[in-house]
Design a protein around this motif. Structure first.
Motif, short mmCIF file in Angstrom:
data_model
loop_
_atom_site.label_atom_id
_atom_site.label_comp_id
_atom_site.label_asym_id
_atom_site.label_seq_id
_atom_site.Cartn_x
_atom_site.Cartn_y
_atom_site.Cartn_z
N ILE A 135 -0.26 -9.21 8.11
CA ILE A 135 1.09 -8.84 8.53
C ILE A 135 2.05 -10.02 8.37
O ILE A 135 3.20 -9.85 7.91
N LYS A 136 1.58 -11.20 8.71
CA LYS A 136 2.42 -12.39 8.55
C LYS A 136 2.70 -12.66 7.08
O LYS A 136 3.83 -13.00 6.68
N THR A 137 1.68 -12.47 6.24
CA THR A 137 1.83 -12.73 4.81
C THR A 137 2.84 -11.79 4.17
O THR A 137 3.65 -12.20 3.34
N VAL A 138 2.81 -10.50 4.55
CA VAL A 138 3.74 -9.54 3.95
C VAL A 138 5.11 -9.56 4.62
O VAL A 138 6.07 -8.97 4.12
N GLY A 139 5.22 -10.25 5.76
CA GLY A 139 6.51 -10.40 6.42
C GLY A 139 7.09 -9.11 6.98
O GLY A 139 8.30 -8.88 6.88
N LEU A 140 6.23 -8.28 7.58
CA LEU A 140 6.69 -6.97 8.07
C LEU A 140 6.49 -6.79 9.57
O LEU A 140 6.48 -5.66 10.06
N THR A 191 5.15 -12.53 -5.62
CA THR A 191 4.88 -13.78 -4.91
C THR A 191 3.83 -13.56 -3.82
O THR A 191 2.92 -14.37 -3.64
N PHE A 192 3.96 -12.43 -3.12
CA PHE A 192 2.96 -12.10 -2.10
C PHE A 192 1.57 -11.96 -2.71
O PHE A 192 0.59 -12.49 -2.18
#
Length: 255
Positions: A135-140, A191-192
């Motif tokens: 969740i942190k990686t995808v920024g949602l 980038t993700f």
């Protein structure tokens, strides 16, 4: 041409002398012609080629979505070729993740429910630490309770990326994942994907027609007329475009 990796590195997926033939007689179409390729663990590989070159067919065969006419497919140590329906279902549930151009989110579910859906179907609970990492990686984090129609295209595709990652599959297959996105949203998703490989050791195989998208990968394999004709390491948009032009010139000369 054979696309292989260092023999000291285990392949996350591999195709060995794979042929795919549709139809018969005058209607016969040979989509893949003796393709042998290996896809390294914790690496990002793009597959490119002209329309009709067999790139999507190769990905579908690797992922167990389509059968091969001849040859063998492996995901890790699992032989995909010859698996029955139950075996293929288990493979796609436990070892393979998918990201498609159309997002394929269920409109009645929230972003969080869409992300967790494959695990729910399998009767599994997410690893709490890994879930928070995804969740942190995808920024949602602030969009988890929104439904797809409340999200932008880029946010919807990042939900689809998180859904593929959350089960920690051996390999994720991405079919034109930025095809429905504008350039800014596409760059965010690419980038993700690159960061998930570099920071979290995910393995990604992506089909794309876009030289810029391919430049995010560690390696690009080029197909033409169902066969591997070239490959690049550490690609740039310019080297990818130059290779595509060279392939087009060779194809025109042969015709």
């Amino acid at each position: 041409m054979t696309a292989t990796i260092d023999q000291n590195t285990q392949a996350a997926a591999r195709a060995s002398d794979v042929w795919k033939v549709y139809g018969s007689g005058e209607a016969q179409v040979i989509a893949l012609r003796g393709v042998t390729a290996e896809f390294e663990q914790s690496r990002y590989t793009a597959i490119m080629g002209p329309s009709g070159s067999g790139k999507s067919t190769l990905m579908h065969c690797l992922a167990g979505l389509d059968s091969v006419t001849r040859g063998t497919i492996h995901i890790g140590n699992t032989t995909v070729t010859g698996l029955n329906d139950n075996g293929l279902t288990k493979l796609r549930r436990d070892k393979v993740g998918f990201i498609f151009q159309q997002f394929n989110l269920l409109p009645t579910l929230t972003a969080e429910e869409n992300i967790l859906l494959p695990l729910s179907i399998a009767g599994r609970k997410p690893d709490p630490d890994w879930y928070q990492t995804v969740i942190k990686t995808v920024g949602l984090a602030d969009r988890l309770h929104h439904r797809p129609n409340q999200l932008s295209g880029g946010q919807q595709q990042r939900v689809a990326c998180a859904r593929a990652l959350v089960a920690r599959p051996d390999v994720i297959f991405a079919d034109e994942p930025t095809g429905n996105l504008d350039s800014r949203a596409g760059a965010e998703v690419l980038t993700f994907l690159r960061d998930s490989v570099r920071n979290h050791h995910q393995t990604i195989v992506m089909v794309t027609h876009d030289p810029v998208a391919a430049s995010y990968a560690d390696r690009v394999i080029f197909l033409a007329d169902g066969a591997i004709v070239s490959e690049l390491f550490e690609p740039t948009p310019e080297t990818v475009l130059d290779t595509m032009k060279r392939i087009d010139v060779l194809a025109e000369a042969e015709n």
